[in-house]
Design a protein around this motif. Sequence first.
Motif, PDB file in Angstrom:
ATOM      1  N   PHE A  89       0.847  -1.432   0.057  1.00 29.00           N
ATOM      2  CA  PHE A  89      -0.069  -0.226  -0.009  1.00 29.00           C
ATOM      3  C   PHE A  89       0.950   1.207   0.245  1.00 29.00           C
ATOM      4  CE2 PHE A  89      -2.133  -3.561   1.761  1.00 29.00           C
ATOM      5  CZ  PHE A  89      -3.447  -3.372   1.216  1.00 29.00           C
ATOM      6  N   THR A  90       0.859   2.013  -1.060  1.00 29.67           N
ATOM      7  CA  THR A  90       1.919   3.022  -1.203  1.00 29.67           C
ATOM      8  C   THR A  90       1.238   4.524  -1.307  1.00 29.67           C
ATOM      9  OG1 THR A  90       2.791   1.522  -2.715  1.00 29.67           O
ATOM     10  CG2 THR A  90       3.825   3.739  -2.812  1.00 29.67           C
ATOM     11  N   PRO A  91       1.544   5.251  -0.262  1.00 32.19           N
ATOM     12  CA  PRO A  91       0.955   6.735  -0.183  1.00 32.19           C
ATOM     13  C   PRO A  91       1.362   7.383  -1.451  1.00 32.19           C
ATOM     14  CG  PRO A  91       2.245   6.277   1.827  1.00 32.19           C
ATOM     15  CD  PRO A  91       2.553   5.012   0.885  1.00 32.19           C
ATOM     16  N   PRO A  92       0.662   8.411  -2.153  1.00 33.58           N
ATOM     17  CA  PRO A  92       0.990   9.196  -3.279  1.00 33.58           C
ATOM     18  C   PRO A  92       2.626   9.765  -2.817  1.00 33.58           C
ATOM     19  CG  PRO A  92      -1.221   9.993  -2.509  1.00 33.58           C
ATOM     20  CD  PRO A  92      -0.501   8.920  -1.539  1.00 33.58           C
ATOM     21  N   GLY A  93       3.395   9.524  -4.059  1.00 36.01           N
ATOM     22  CA  GLY A  93       4.489  10.268  -3.934  1.00 36.01           C
ATOM     23  C   GLY A  93       5.735   9.231  -3.474  1.00 36.01           C
ATOM     24  N   HIS A  94       5.360   8.018  -3.002  1.00 32.77           N
ATOM     25  CA  HIS A  94       6.058   7.088  -2.362  1.00 32.77           C
ATOM     26  C   HIS A  94       6.472   5.613  -3.282  1.00 32.77           C
ATOM     27  CE1 HIS A  94       6.396   8.815   1.845  1.00 32.77           C
ATOM     28  NE2 HIS A  94       5.194   9.522   1.441  1.00 32.77           N
ATOM     29  N   GLY A  95       7.517   5.265  -2.832  1.00 28.34           N
ATOM     30  CA  GLY A  95       8.074   3.973  -3.413  1.00 28.34           C
ATOM     31  C   GLY A  95       9.410   3.768  -2.804  1.00 28.34           C
ATOM     32  N   PRO A  96       9.939   2.564  -3.219  1.00 27.91           N
ATOM     33  CA  PRO A  96      11.171   2.226  -2.857  1.00 27.91           C
ATOM     34  C   PRO A  96      12.366   2.903  -3.597  1.00 27.91           C
ATOM     35  CG  PRO A  96      10.693   0.665  -4.181  1.00 27.91           C
ATOM     36  CD  PRO A  96       9.548   1.686  -4.215  1.00 27.91           C
ATOM     37  N   ALA A  97      13.592   3.344  -2.949  1.00 23.57           N
ATOM     38  CA  ALA A  97      14.743   3.832  -3.702  1.00 23.57           C
ATOM     39  C   ALA A  97      15.461   2.700  -4.790  1.00 23.57           C
ATOM     40  CB  ALA A  97      15.953   4.148  -2.553  1.00 23.57           C
ATOM     41  N   PHE A 152       4.822  -7.590 -10.052  1.00 25.86           N
ATOM     42  CA  PHE A 152       3.703  -6.770  -9.519  1.00 25.86           C
ATOM     43  C   PHE A 152       2.457  -6.720 -10.491  1.00 25.86           C
ATOM     44  CE2 PHE A 152       7.546  -4.715  -7.625  1.00 25.86           C
ATOM     45  CZ  PHE A 152       7.061  -4.964  -6.381  1.00 25.86           C
ATOM     46  N   ARG A 153       1.223  -6.667  -9.787  1.00 27.28           N
ATOM     47  CA  ARG A 153      -0.026  -6.422 -10.358  1.00 27.28           C
ATOM     48  C   ARG A 153      -0.530  -5.061  -9.790  1.00 27.28           C
ATOM     49  NH1 ARG A 153      -5.563  -6.909 -11.349  1.00 27.28           N
ATOM     50  NH2 ARG A 153      -6.000  -7.298 -13.608  1.00 27.28           N
ATOM     51  N   VAL A 154      -0.848  -3.945 -10.589  1.00 25.10           N
ATOM     52  CA  VAL A 154      -1.438  -2.700  -9.847  1.00 25.10           C
ATOM     53  C   VAL A 154      -2.801  -2.900  -9.822  1.00 25.10           C
ATOM     54  CG1 VAL A 154      -1.531  -0.290 -10.456  1.00 25.10           C
ATOM     55  CG2 VAL A 154       0.215  -1.463 -11.218  1.00 25.10           C
ATOM     56  N   ILE A 155      -3.213  -2.820  -8.384  1.00 20.02           N
ATOM     57  CA  ILE A 155      -4.655  -2.761  -8.021  1.00 20.02           C
ATOM     58  C   ILE A 155      -5.241  -1.746  -8.091  1.00 20.02           C
ATOM     59  CG2 ILE A 155      -6.082  -3.710  -6.399  1.00 20.02           C
ATOM     60  CD1 ILE A 155      -4.200  -5.774  -5.666  1.00 20.02           C
ATOM     61  N   ARG A 156      -4.598  -0.347  -7.464  1.00 19.88           N
ATOM     62  CA  ARG A 156      -5.043   0.636  -7.324  1.00 19.88           C
ATOM     63  C   ARG A 156      -3.975   1.831  -7.467  1.00 19.88           C
ATOM     64  NH1 ARG A 156      -7.708   2.529  -1.977  1.00 19.88           N
ATOM     65  NH2 ARG A 156      -5.742   1.439  -1.256  1.00 19.88           N
ATOM     66  N   GLY A 157      -4.412   2.982  -7.998  1.00 20.12           N
ATOM     67  CA  GLY A 157      -3.452   3.925  -8.259  1.00 20.12           C
ATOM     68  C   GLY A 157      -2.807   4.182  -9.410  1.00 20.12           C
ATOM     69  N   LEU A 158      -1.791   5.096  -9.683  1.00 21.17           N
ATOM     70  CA  LEU A 158      -0.914   4.936 -11.052  1.00 21.17           C
ATOM     71  C   LEU A 158       0.386   4.963 -10.461  1.00 21.17           C
ATOM     72  CD1 LEU A 158      -0.469   5.333 -13.908  1.00 21.17           C
ATOM     73  CD2 LEU A 158      -0.889   7.952 -13.357  1.00 21.17           C
ATOM     74  N   ILE A 171       2.543   7.657  -8.536  1.00 19.76           N
ATOM     75  CA  ILE A 171       2.663   9.024  -9.050  1.00 19.76           C
ATOM     76  C   ILE A 171       1.415   9.755  -9.006  1.00 19.76           C
ATOM     77  CG2 ILE A 171       4.742   8.804 -10.575  1.00 19.76           C
ATOM     78  CD1 ILE A 171       3.002   8.501 -12.980  1.00 19.76           C
ATOM     79  N   GLY A 172       0.251   8.893  -8.579  1.00 18.90           N
ATOM     80  CA  GLY A 172      -1.223   9.505  -8.447  1.00 18.90           C
ATOM     81  C   GLY A 172      -1.455  10.330  -7.341  1.00 18.90           C
ATOM     82  N   ASP A 173      -2.730  10.860  -7.038  1.00 18.52           N
ATOM     83  CA  ASP A 173      -3.196  11.559  -6.005  1.00 18.52           C
ATOM     84  C   ASP A 173      -3.668  10.507  -4.823  1.00 18.52           C
ATOM     85  OD1 ASP A 173      -2.534  13.466  -7.684  1.00 18.52           O
ATOM     86  OD2 ASP A 173      -4.659  13.779  -8.187  1.00 18.52           O
ATOM     87  N   GLU A 174      -3.955   9.413  -5.224  1.00 13.20           N
ATOM     88  CA  GLU A 174      -4.837   8.486  -4.489  1.00 13.20           C
ATOM     89  C   GLU A 174      -3.725   7.394  -3.860  1.00 13.20           C
ATOM     90  OE1 GLU A 174      -7.955   8.697  -3.690  1.00 13.20           O
ATOM     91  OE2 GLU A 174      -7.812  10.736  -4.819  1.00 13.20           O
ATOM     92  N   PRO A 175      -3.955   6.963  -2.530  1.00 15.17           N
ATOM     93  CA  PRO A 175      -3.140   5.653  -2.132  1.00 15.17           C
ATOM     94  C   PRO A 175      -3.162   4.614  -3.274  1.00 15.17           C
ATOM     95  CG  PRO A 175      -4.728   6.353  -0.551  1.00 15.17           C
ATOM     96  CD  PRO A 175      -5.062   6.930  -1.638  1.00 15.17           C
ATOM     97  N   GLY A 176      -1.924   4.167  -3.225  1.00 17.48           N
ATOM     98  CA  GLY A 176      -1.768   2.951  -4.449  1.00 17.48           C
ATOM     99  C   GLY A 176      -1.761   1.773  -3.739  1.00 17.48           C
ATOM    100  N   GLN A 177      -2.069   0.631  -4.569  1.00 18.80           N
ATOM    101  CA  GLN A 177      -1.883  -0.779  -3.904  1.00 18.80           C
ATOM    102  C   GLN A 177      -1.445  -1.661  -5.047  1.00 18.80           C
ATOM    103  OE1 GLN A 177      -5.754  -2.085  -2.525  1.00 18.80           O
ATOM    104  NE2 GLN A 177      -5.122  -4.018  -2.107  1.00 18.80           N
TER     105      GLN A 177
END
Length: 162
Positions: free
Chosen positions: A47-55, A66-72, A103-109
């Motif tokens: 579950f990834t907050p907007p703007g976040h991800g691993p280095a 990976f399969r994107v369930i929510r977000g961009l 890179i979206g505005d919503e929490p990603g999954q």
Amino acid sequence: MGMSSFRNAVVSLPGKERLARTPFGARIIIHATAAETGGAFGMWETFTPPGHGPAPHTHTRETEVFRVIRGLYRFQCGDEAFDAPVGTVVVLPPHVPHSWRNIGDEPGQMFGTVTPGGCEQMFIDIEACSADTPEKIAVIEARLGIINDITLALGLTGPQPR
């Protein structure tokens, strides 16, 4: 642990999931581990907050799916960058540096799988050890064959041939 030790269904029920944490502090649910699948794979949901991800990092042991369930999400793999909207499946090779972020505005999954299993243990260990500094997290990453700028700077891993 050989495949023959994998004799029982691994079931991750809603509401009874194992919660863990990513290196960047986001919530993750562990669905299956190498220990439970005879080493075949590890599986989680991130579950990834907007703007976040691993280095940017490199796996030396596993292929990651990976399969994107929510977000961009925007992925970087080697010299290639691409966007991954909902429904996208991304297969990342070992030994190639990669990263991704929401890179979206919503929490990603995303649903994540690695084969062979193993690096899912990182999320479990970060949570179990309350690893709260880049240095503590890097020690866990290095043990699991993950290379990044911090593991290199601390001399925990050597650079990989490209």
